[in-house]
Design an enzyme around this catalytic site. Sequence first.
Site, PDB file in Angstrom:
ATOM      1  N   ALA A  82       0.601  -1.214   0.098  1.00 25.55           N
ATOM      2  CA  ALA A  82      -0.301  -0.519   0.309  1.00 25.55           C
ATOM      3  C   ALA A  82       0.294   1.518   0.469  1.00 25.55           C
ATOM      4  O   ALA A  82       0.173   2.228  -0.244  1.00 25.55           O
ATOM      5  CB  ALA A  82      -1.002   0.380   1.545  1.00 25.55           C
TER       6      ALA A  82
ATOM      7  N   GLU B 162      12.213 -10.689  -9.284  1.00 30.16           N
ATOM      8  CA  GLU B 162      13.202 -11.031  -9.395  1.00 30.16           C
ATOM      9  C   GLU B 162      14.455 -10.993  -8.400  1.00 30.16           C
ATOM     10  O   GLU B 162      14.526 -11.990  -7.305  1.00 30.16           O
ATOM     11  CB  GLU B 162      14.102 -10.612 -10.326  1.00 30.16           C
ATOM     12  CG  GLU B 162      13.626 -10.375 -11.713  1.00 30.16           C
ATOM     13  CD  GLU B 162      12.356  -9.268 -12.160  1.00 30.16           C
ATOM     14  OE1 GLU B 162      11.276  -8.991 -11.604  1.00 30.16           O
ATOM     15  OE2 GLU B 162      12.264  -9.242 -13.943  1.00 30.16           O
TER      16      GLU B 162
HETATM   17  N1  THU Z   1       7.777  -6.050 -12.073  1.00 24.39           N
HETATM   18  C1  THU Z   1       8.331  -7.325 -11.418  1.00 24.39           C
HETATM   19  O1  THU Z   1       8.456  -7.767 -10.724  1.00 24.39           O
HETATM   20  N2  THU Z   1       9.566  -7.502 -12.132  1.00 24.39           N
HETATM   21  C2  THU Z   1       9.973  -6.747 -13.222  1.00 24.39           C
HETATM   22  O2  THU Z   1      11.160  -7.064 -13.539  1.00 24.39           O
HETATM   23  C3  THU Z   1       9.027  -4.982 -13.982  1.00 24.39           C
HETATM   24  C4  THU Z   1       8.339  -5.051 -12.853  1.00 24.39           C
HETATM   25  C5  THU Z   1       5.971  -5.577 -10.948  1.00 24.39           C
HETATM   26  C6  THU Z   1       6.707  -4.376 -10.330  1.00 24.39           C
HETATM   27  C7  THU Z   1       5.504  -4.444  -9.903  1.00 24.39           C
HETATM   28  O3  THU Z   1       5.081  -4.182  -8.710  1.00 24.39           O
HETATM   29  C8  THU Z   1       4.316  -4.729 -11.606  1.00 24.39           C
HETATM   30  O4  THU Z   1       5.696  -5.088 -11.828  1.00 24.39           O
HETATM   31  C9  THU Z   1       3.811  -3.148 -11.860  1.00 24.39           C
HETATM   32  O5  THU Z   1       5.238  -2.720 -12.192  1.00 24.39           O
END
Ligand code: THU
Length: 138
Positions: free
Chosen positions: A49, A58
Amino acid sequence: MDEATEAALVAAAVAAREQSYAPYSGFSVGAAVLDGEGRIHAGCNVENAAYPQGQCAEATAIGAMVTAGGRLIKAVAVAGPDTGPEDPFCTPCGGCRQRLREFASGALTVIICQPRGIVARHTLASLLPESFGPDHLD
Ligand code: THU
């Protein structure tokens, strides 16, 4: 990496994506890393939040690897949503490219996948050129 290992890595990333906690973005991501002992560690994005406290998939997978004693990433798979022909794939964000670099060289294979399968392959060097890593501090 043989075909069976690659398939297992992709399956782990896609399965981890199913556990994603992304109520704010609605964008679910899973990741899986293959460590130096041939073990696979997976993780999903965990939002918050207080938005900046959210964690990428990752980072979760790397944390699981380190917790299990792994210190080398031999391959990584990142699973985003199935996309249409005009949509971009979910590649690792800049911060996660650097997180991967901590435990891998530029030769690291980065597999971009979706529930429907593998959609792209990169090396970490192509995603993070001229990178700064632990070797700089030797
Ligand atoms: N996100 C990831 O988990 N890994 C990435 O490499 C790109 C973005 C997630 C972060 C956030 O929870 C959502 O995707 C939108 O940005």
